[in-house]
Design an enzyme around this catalytic site. Sequence first.
Site, PDB file in Angstrom:
ATOM      1  N   ALA A 118      56.418  82.698  -1.541  1.00  0.00           N
ATOM      2  CA  ALA A 118      55.755  82.560   0.030  1.00  0.00           C
ATOM      3  C   ALA A 118      55.138  81.110   0.573  1.00  0.00           C
ATOM      4  O   ALA A 118      54.389  80.407  -0.286  1.00  0.00           O
ATOM      5  CB  ALA A 118      53.977  83.267  -0.222  1.00  0.00           C
ATOM      6  N   GLY A 155      45.663  78.168   0.746  1.00  0.00           N
ATOM      7  CA  GLY A 155      46.851  79.176  -0.346  1.00  0.00           C
ATOM      8  C   GLY A 155      47.733  80.308   0.644  1.00  0.00           C
ATOM      9  O   GLY A 155      47.278  81.098   1.387  1.00  0.00           O
ATOM     10  N   ASN A 156      48.139  81.851  -0.587  1.00  0.00           N
ATOM     11  CA  ASN A 156      48.336  82.908  -0.136  1.00  0.00           C
ATOM     12  C   ASN A 156      48.531  83.903  -1.585  1.00  0.00           C
ATOM     13  O   ASN A 156      48.218  83.154  -2.474  1.00  0.00           O
ATOM     14  CB  ASN A 156      49.658  83.076   0.755  1.00  0.00           C
ATOM     15  N   ARG A 157      48.166  85.215  -1.696  1.00  0.00           N
ATOM     16  CA  ARG A 157      48.165  85.842  -2.145  1.00  0.00           C
ATOM     17  C   ARG A 157      49.505  86.253  -3.771  1.00  0.00           C
ATOM     18  O   ARG A 157      49.510  87.299  -4.192  1.00  0.00           O
ATOM     19  CB  ARG A 157      47.840  86.748  -2.100  1.00  0.00           C
ATOM     20  N   SER A 158      50.599  85.240  -3.045  1.00  0.00           N
ATOM     21  CA  SER A 158      51.844  85.765  -4.219  1.00  0.00           C
ATOM     22  C   SER A 158      52.246  85.230  -5.199  1.00  0.00           C
ATOM     23  O   SER A 158      51.501  84.340  -5.841  1.00  0.00           O
ATOM     24  CB  SER A 158      53.481  85.096  -3.388  1.00  0.00           C
TER      25      SER A 158
END
Length: 413
Positions: free
Chosen positions: A284, A208-211
């Site tokens: 993102a 995943g990512n931090r968005s």
Amino acid sequence: MRILLGVSGGIAAYKAVLLLRLLREQGHAVRVIPTRAALEFVGAPTFEALSGEPVSTEVFDDVPGVQHVALGKGADLVIVAPATADFLARAATGRADDLLTTTLLAASCPVVLAPAMHTEMWEHPATRANVATLRERGVHVIEPASGRLTGVDTGPGRLPEPEDIAREALSVAGAGGAQGSVQDLAGRTVVVSAGGTREPIDPVRFIGNRSSGRQGVALAQAALARGATVTLVAANLAQDVTDQVEAGPGRAACTVVRVESTAELREAVRTAGADADVVVMAAAVADFRPAATPDAKIKKVPGQGPAPIELVENPDILAEIAHERLRPGQVVVGFAAETGDASGSVLDHGRTKARRKGADLIAVNAVGSGRGFGTDANDVTVLDGAGDVVGQAAGSKREVADALWDAVVKRLP
Ligand code: CTP
């Protein structure tokens, strides 16, 4: 416009200061009328300095001037933010026991109340009945937002953001202006993707990512306020952002499609995008995903080290839509989250991306080291498809959203 800003005594009174500043910046003359309790939270000098007008709470402060009648009659709009449960009760029963309630009875202009209180108080039958009475009488009561309250608890009852209150109140009063209630997206259908994708590794793990989804949700809310029909494709939003979507102003008007992975996001954006005038890819999106997703959890085999995860490339949803155009004349907007590196600055990478993606507009923002992700501030440079700078916006994510919609509106057929 001449606005009376009533402030009643709740912790959210501090946000009235931001609302006051915003209304003043928009060129309105604002007179603040706090209740006695409001002054326990924010001092009169703060309101006086920012409004440039005197502040009083009592009818007896200027008897010869008959303030309440003069103020009430001379106003184009009354906003009360925050409106506490006690204030709603006093307004609903027509009490006139301080300058604010007395002025309210003398006012013939639109009245907008922005309640803020704990969820239990907001949902209490007494408060519901007071709100119903006020609405029946033509008072515009803004739905409170949902989210973090004074303590650790969350739920509906939070004062909406000052930008949202200003927008809704000015639209009730029929005021326009760039920061007001311009309905320049009326009749338009827009799709906004927000958040960050999760690519499953196995049933319990993901890449995943931090968005947080804050910028995308701000774009959706701004579009709603400007009259658009909005579909928000929401990928794994942060909890407080989800709360905003579920109970923020305009929630009824926004269709929310929840997705997790890039494949789901692509499907949802393409489906909603088929009828859209504008597609904004603020999500993102992971560039790669695990090649295979086993049905069972991947087990650690002691002594064998980590099992390699083979990745395959995801489709570039933005580039696909920009090149295909799901509908003739559709305006396609993307973001470029860049850190800059040895091979080029944030803007250099943004320019390259703008040309590669083929979108009409690309909002380039610097991320990393605490910038861009999870905060309420953003700073973007808007490029056209050729990579030329066509705009710049800095401020809250809502302000950035509005600047971006300004650029989109210019490109709509
Ligand atoms: N995007 C997309 N599909 C992808 C990757 C990105 O639609 N598979 C969109 C994003 O929503 C954003 C824009 O493309 O609007 C740019 O995303 P970004 O992650 O900055 O760019 P990438 O294409 O991933 O390029 P790079 O990783 O090389 O910076």
